[in-house]
Design an enzyme around this catalytic site. Structure first.
Site, PDB file in Angstrom:
ATOM      1  N   SER A  81      70.786  -8.008 -13.033  1.00 26.23           N
ATOM      2  CA  SER A  81      71.158  -9.055 -12.083  1.00 26.23           C
ATOM      3  C   SER A  81      70.677 -10.418 -12.550  1.00 26.23           C
ATOM      4  CB  SER A  81      70.511  -8.776 -10.722  1.00 26.23           C
ATOM      5  OG  SER A  81      70.886  -7.517 -10.250  1.00 26.23           O
ATOM      6  N   HIS A  97      78.088  -7.158 -14.953  1.00 24.68           N
ATOM      7  CA  HIS A  97      77.377  -7.177 -13.675  1.00 24.68           C
ATOM      8  C   HIS A  97      78.274  -6.782 -12.503  1.00 24.68           C
ATOM      9  CE1 HIS A  97      75.001  -9.520 -10.444  1.00 24.68           C
ATOM     10  NE2 HIS A  97      74.453  -8.342 -10.639  1.00 24.68           N
ATOM     11  N   GLU A 119      80.969  -9.652 -12.844  1.00 19.76           N
ATOM     12  CA  GLU A 119      80.639 -10.814 -13.682  1.00 19.76           C
ATOM     13  C   GLU A 119      80.544 -10.359 -15.140  1.00 19.76           C
ATOM     14  OE1 GLU A 119      77.908 -14.185 -11.742  1.00 19.76           O
ATOM     15  OE2 GLU A 119      77.088 -12.205 -11.413  1.00 19.76           O
ATOM     16  N   ASN A 132      74.032 -14.323  -8.085  1.00 17.06           N
ATOM     17  CA  ASN A 132      72.638 -14.267  -7.639  1.00 17.06           C
ATOM     18  C   ASN A 132      71.922 -15.611  -7.720  1.00 17.06           C
ATOM     19  OD1 ASN A 132      72.292 -11.606  -6.697  1.00 17.06           O
ATOM     20  ND2 ASN A 132      72.492 -10.890  -8.805  1.00 17.06           N
TER      21      ASN A 132
HETATM   22  N1  NAD Z   1      70.964  -3.262  -5.966  1.00 18.00           N
HETATM   23  C1  NAD Z   1      71.891  -4.172  -6.140  1.00 18.00           C
HETATM   24  O1  NAD Z   1      72.464  -4.695  -5.174  1.00 18.00           O
HETATM   25  C2  NAD Z   1      72.300  -4.568  -7.541  1.00 18.00           C
HETATM   26  C3  NAD Z   1      73.498  -5.278  -7.722  1.00 18.00           C
HETATM   27  C4  NAD Z   1      73.911  -5.602  -9.027  1.00 18.00           C
HETATM   28  C5  NAD Z   1      73.109  -5.250 -10.106  1.00 18.00           C
HETATM   29  N2  NAD Z   1      71.936  -4.581  -9.896  1.00 18.00           N
HETATM   30  C6  NAD Z   1      71.137  -4.220 -11.074  1.00 18.00           C
HETATM   31  O2  NAD Z   1      71.385  -2.865 -11.379  1.00 18.00           O
HETATM   32  C7  NAD Z   1      70.205  -2.285 -11.964  1.00 18.00           C
HETATM   33  C8  NAD Z   1      69.823  -1.051 -11.187  1.00 18.00           C
HETATM   34  O3  NAD Z   1      69.566  -1.417  -9.841  1.00 18.00           O
HETATM   35  P1  NAD Z   1      69.607  -0.338  -8.665  1.00 18.00           P
HETATM   36  O4  NAD Z   1      69.717  -1.098  -7.404  1.00 18.00           O
HETATM   37  O5  NAD Z   1      70.612   0.709  -8.982  1.00 18.00           O
HETATM   38  O6  NAD Z   1      68.127   0.288  -8.796  1.00 18.00           O
HETATM   39  P2  NAD Z   1      67.597   1.701  -8.282  1.00 18.00           P
HETATM   40  O7  NAD Z   1      66.138   1.542  -8.078  1.00 18.00           O
HETATM   41  O8  NAD Z   1      68.445   2.224  -7.159  1.00 18.00           O
HETATM   42  O9  NAD Z   1      67.885   2.697  -9.531  1.00 18.00           O
HETATM   43  C9  NAD Z   1      67.289   2.553 -10.779  1.00 18.00           C
HETATM   44  C10 NAD Z   1      67.360   3.912 -11.475  1.00 18.00           C
HETATM   45  O10 NAD Z   1      66.947   3.733 -12.839  1.00 18.00           O
HETATM   46  C11 NAD Z   1      66.238   4.885 -13.214  1.00 18.00           C
HETATM   47  N3  NAD Z   1      65.435   4.606 -14.401  1.00 18.00           N
HETATM   48  C12 NAD Z   1      64.253   3.924 -14.494  1.00 18.00           C
HETATM   49  N4  NAD Z   1      63.829   3.903 -15.780  1.00 18.00           N
HETATM   50  C13 NAD Z   1      64.768   4.574 -16.498  1.00 18.00           C
HETATM   51  C14 NAD Z   1      64.880   4.914 -17.891  1.00 18.00           C
HETATM   52  N5  NAD Z   1      63.946   4.539 -18.762  1.00 18.00           N
HETATM   53  N6  NAD Z   1      65.957   5.613 -18.288  1.00 18.00           N
HETATM   54  C15 NAD Z   1      66.896   6.019 -17.401  1.00 18.00           C
HETATM   55  N7  NAD Z   1      66.846   5.726 -16.071  1.00 18.00           N
HETATM   56  C16 NAD Z   1      65.788   5.020 -15.635  1.00 18.00           C
HETATM   57  C17 NAD Z   1      65.411   5.251 -11.975  1.00 18.00           C
HETATM   58  O11 NAD Z   1      64.976   6.592 -12.026  1.00 18.00           O
HETATM   59  C18 NAD Z   1      66.446   4.984 -10.865  1.00 18.00           C
HETATM   60  O12 NAD Z   1      67.188   6.145 -10.571  1.00 18.00           O
HETATM   61  C19 NAD Z   1      69.160  -3.390 -11.991  1.00 18.00           C
HETATM   62  O13 NAD Z   1      69.189  -4.021 -13.239  1.00 18.00           O
HETATM   63  C20 NAD Z   1      69.633  -4.319 -10.885  1.00 18.00           C
HETATM   64  O14 NAD Z   1      69.211  -5.652 -11.081  1.00 18.00           O
HETATM   65  C21 NAD Z   1      71.519  -4.219  -8.650  1.00 18.00           C
END
Ligand code: NAD
Length: 291
Positions: free
Chosen positions: A119, A140, A152, A190
């Site tokens: 993000s 993104h 994005e 963001n």
């Molecule tokens: N939540 C949102 O609204 C949103 C929107 C757009 C982008 N993002 C981005 O997406 C990414 C994930 O966010 P999320 O909300 O899904 O987080 P989340 O906490 O729901 O999930 C993250 C996952 O990554 C896994 N993980 C951690 N280390 C790891 C590794 N070394 N190898 C494999 N898996 C691993 C964890 O076990 C977990 O299941 C982030 O970079 C976040 O910035 C989030």
């Protein structure tokens, strides 16, 4: 190069949604996480979300079955070695993402495109730690991925045109709309959204309003479909704080300082919907404001 097989790293909120939309669009998906529980939960959630689309006549039962059959899961990162495109969607921490790319790169074919769903973290910096910065991009997606139309596309300083075009075509095949953003902290959505959410938390912190009045004000007074605190809980307060820190550090401007109350919620482990509590408590029948 035709993209057919897609590796998704991280099976959390975003990873499961990304796997869902790619499988539905006909791509083979290999979903990876460090936690078997996360992989199991992701598959169950994808099944439920596809079923909802079937019950609303958005897709056929056949399409659902085929999509599920295209998704495989693995705890073993090198299993993504044969994919054409990798989308990293693990926890929003730069050290985590860097370690993933360092572990993965030796197993990849030279033509595989690498992307991150980050993000906010610098695409150029993540790319520079790989062997293929010209084939690296920010990809993104918005949450929830099956519902939100925008993707994005963020070019790092070294990203080449064929990589950009290939991802643009993928977005079209998914039936979504691409917006191009330059590689500056938090990109477009963001950069605008998070300071608003952070300001809503300051409004709460300073006692200008409570959770209910702040969310109602923005829904009824600014026509937002969700209040900013409700939205923060939906995104995840740890992710919101991480993005504010990236804006603060990356742009070196105090106007991006994270609200201490946001930090406190994260310290408490009250990360929003995903942990059952954030600005609202989700453990009962209806969400109850925590302030
Ligand atoms: N939540 C949102 O609204 C949103 C929107 C757009 C982008 N993002 C981005 O997406 C990414 C994930 O966010 P999320 O909300 O899904 O987080 P989340 O906490 O729901 O999930 C993250 C996952 O990554 C896994 N993980 C951690 N280390 C790891 C590794 N070394 N190898 C494999 N898996 C691993 C964890 O076990 C977990 O299941 C982030 O970079 C976040 O910035 C989030």
């Amino acid at each position: 190069m035709a993209i057919q097989t897609v590796g998704v790293i991280g099976a959390g909120q975003m990873g499961n949604g990304i796997a869902h939309v790619f499988a539905l669009a006909g791509y083979d998906v290999v979903l990876n996480d460090i936690s078997q529980e996360a992989l199991n939960n992701a598959l169950a959630l994808i099944d439920r979300n596809l079923e909802r689309q079937v019950s609303r006549d958005k897709i056929s039962a056949e399409a659902k079955r085929e999509a599920l059959a295209r998704i495989s899961t693995t705890l073993n990162l090198p299993d993504l070695g044969k994919t054409d495109l990798v989308i990293e969607a693990a926890t929003e921490r730069e050290t985590v993402k860097q370690a993933i790319f360092e572990d993965l790169v030796p197993h990849l074919r030279p033509e595989t495109i690498l992307t991150s769903n980050t993000s906010s973290i610098s695409i150029t910096r993540l790319a520079s730690r790989t062997d293929r910065p010209e084939k690296f991009m920010g990809f993104h997606f918005m949450n929830p991925v099956p519902v939100m139309q925008l993707v994005e596309l963020i070019r790092g300083i070294a990203t080449d045109e064929p990589t950009y075009k290939a991802l643009h075509e993928v977005v079209e095949k998914l039936g979504k709309t691409a917006a191009s953003a330059e590689d500056f902290p938090a990109f477009i959505v963001n950069r605008i959204l998070m300071p608003m959410i952070n300001e809503a938390v300051y409004t709460l912190y300073e006692g200008v309003g409570n959770v209910k009045s702040i969310d109602e004000s923005m829904k009824l007074g600014a026509n937002h479909p969700m209040g900013p605190l409700e939205l923060a809980d939906f995104i995840g307060l740890d992710t919101c704080l991480a993005i504010m820190n990236v804006l603060h550090d990356g742009l070196a401007d105090t106007k991006y300082r994270p609200c201490p109350l946001l930090t406190k919620y994260v310290e408490a482990g009250w990360l929003g919907r995903k942990t059952g509590r954030g600005f609202y408590d989700y453990r009962g029948e209806v969400p109850v404001p925590t302030r």
